[in-house]
Design a protein around this motif. Structure first.
Motif, PDB file in Angstrom:
ATOM      1  N   ASP A 192       0.944  -1.045   0.003  1.00  0.00           N
ATOM      2  CA  ASP A 192       0.343  -0.084  -0.047  1.00  0.00           C
ATOM      3  C   ASP A 192       1.333   1.210  -0.146  1.00  0.00           C
ATOM      4  N   ALA A 216      -1.933   2.679   8.135  1.00  0.00           N
ATOM      5  CA  ALA A 216      -2.989   2.262   8.033  1.00  0.00           C
ATOM      6  C   ALA A 216      -4.051   2.378   8.838  1.00  0.00           C
ATOM      7  N   GLU A 217      -2.868   1.718  10.402  1.00  0.00           N
ATOM      8  CA  GLU A 217      -4.060   1.279  11.575  1.00  0.00           C
ATOM      9  C   GLU A 217      -2.817   0.820  13.122  1.00  0.00           C
ATOM     10  N   LYS A 273      -5.609   9.035   9.436  1.00  0.00           N
ATOM     11  CA  LYS A 273      -6.180   9.809   8.656  1.00  0.00           C
ATOM     12  C   LYS A 273      -5.903  10.001   6.939  1.00  0.00           C
ATOM     13  N   THR A 275      -3.392   9.207   5.365  1.00  0.00           N
ATOM     14  CA  THR A 275      -2.894   7.554   4.748  1.00  0.00           C
ATOM     15  C   THR A 275      -4.179   6.918   3.769  1.00  0.00           C
ATOM     16  N   HIS A 276      -5.197   7.312   4.997  1.00  0.00           N
ATOM     17  CA  HIS A 276      -6.432   6.480   4.131  1.00  0.00           C
ATOM     18  C   HIS A 276      -6.847   7.642   3.541  1.00  0.00           C
ATOM     19  N   LYS A 277      -6.731   8.789   3.093  1.00  0.00           N
ATOM     20  CA  LYS A 277      -7.057  10.375   2.717  1.00  0.00           C
ATOM     21  C   LYS A 277      -6.685   9.666   1.334  1.00  0.00           C
ATOM     22  N   PRO A 280      -7.742   5.915  -0.169  1.00  0.00           N
ATOM     23  CA  PRO A 280      -8.347   4.986   0.779  1.00  0.00           C
ATOM     24  C   PRO A 280      -8.603   3.516   0.317  1.00  0.00           C
ATOM     25  N   LYS A 281      -8.054   2.700  -0.478  1.00  0.00           N
ATOM     26  CA  LYS A 281      -8.263   1.456  -0.269  1.00  0.00           C
ATOM     27  C   LYS A 281      -7.246   0.619   0.327  1.00  0.00           C
ATOM     28  N   VAL A 282      -6.454   1.939   1.217  1.00  0.00           N
ATOM     29  CA  VAL A 282      -5.375   1.021   2.457  1.00  0.00           C
ATOM     30  C   VAL A 282      -6.363  -0.320   2.750  1.00  0.00           C
ATOM     31  N   SER A 284      -6.780  -2.898   6.206  1.00  0.00           N
ATOM     32  CA  SER A 284      -6.207  -2.979   7.465  1.00  0.00           C
ATOM     33  C   SER A 284      -5.465  -4.395   7.703  1.00  0.00           C
TER      34      SER A 284
END
Length: 299
Positions: A192, A216-217, A273, A275-277, A280-282, A284
């Motif tokens: 990713d 990612a988290e 936040k 990273t997801h922006k 968006p398909k990162v 988990s």
């Protein structure tokens, strides 16, 4: 590819570089000049088939680096401490690329950097594979090269190799040997990284001269263990090993990983936040484990 601005990707047949090269090619905004020491490697041939210009280049060769960067708009640079266990060599490689980028007037370099832990902790902690990258970041910025540093969180893929769960001697379960106490640890799949870097290249005005922490988290080790248990149908537990016990495990790099975890306890800036922006398909960790069940089978 004619007419498109070229991005030079160092280490294009490796995990991070390969992810970046593929993501830029998929985006179709730029052309890709993929650098590798061996242009006959299967991974190099795959990139060629996808439309990349594959060029032989050794990061230790100043003239080869300069030649590879000529005429390019930008570059993605990843260096590896682990190839030689040498911080000095890694710093030297980074400086070679920085000097050439400055001389040739590249408009945007994205560097896979990390914090200089030794400097930040005034010598209390030493994490050479972080510290060298921190020195290179500083060198790029001091030279005035338009550079964005992406500081990547711990790879999920580490759970398949250096952090592979260990079967407990006193029961039918597996231990995760990661000295994180109960502090959440940021993670991301190396696959990713590429889409995030491609997004950074598309928005230079937003990211030039900045460090961007990727994650990612962030999960506690017990949460990582719970996801492994739920997905794989075996029992995984946080071993609760301390950094002091970890550094006595005696394998090459044990002291360094223990100090890295101590640095993670300080919660370095990793932006979930953002990273997801940017992507968006990162994935988990749960998605990663589900998609890699086969790879976890040989536990």
């Amino acid at each position: 590819m004619a007419g498109k601005k070229a991005i030079v990707v160092f280490g294009a047949t490796g995990s991070q570089g390969g992810s970046v090269a593929r993501a830029i090619l998929e985006g179709k905004d730029f052309s890709v000049r993929a650098l590798t020491r061996d242009v006959t490697r299967p991974a190099a041939l795959v990139l060629q088939d996808l439309g990349a210009e594959v060029v032989k280049c050794d990061l230790n060769d100043q003239e080869a680096v300069k030649g590879a960067l000529k005429g390019a708009y930008g570059a993605f640079l990843v260096t590896s401490y682990w190839n030689d266990f040498s911080k000095e060599k890694e710093v030297q490689q980074g400086k070679i690329v920085a000097d050439a980028s400055k001389e040739l007037g590249l408009k945007h370099v994205v560097y896979s950097g990390l914090e200089n832990v030794r400097k930040l902790t005034k010598g209390k902690l030493e994490v050479p594979h972080f510290d060298g990258k921190g020195e290179v970041e500083e060198y790029f910025w001091n030279l005035g090269v338009p550079m964005t540093s992406v500081r990547v969180a711990a790879y999920y893929e580490n759970f398949l190799n250096i952090w592979k769960p260990v079967k407990a001697s006193d029961g039918d379960y597996y231990n995760l040997l990661l000295p994180m106490k109960d502090i959440p640890m940021d993670g991301i799949s190396v696959a990713d990284v590429g889409p995030v870097v491609a997004s950074v290249f598309r928005s230079p005005e937003e990211f030039l001269s900045k460090a961007v922490g990727l994650s990612a988290e962030a999960l506690t080790i017990q949460q990582y263990a719970d996801i492994l248990s739920k997905t794989l149908g075996k029992v995984f537990k946080d071993s609760k090993i301390t950094p002091e016990a970890y550094e006595k495990l005696g394998f090459p790099g044990a002291q360094e990983i223990a100090d890295m975890m101590r640095f993670y306890h300080m919660k370095p800036d990793r932006d979930v936040k953002l990273t997801h922006k940017l992507h968006p398909k990162v994935k988990s960790f749960s998605q990663f484990v589900s998609e890699n069940k086969e790879a976890f089978k040989d536990l």
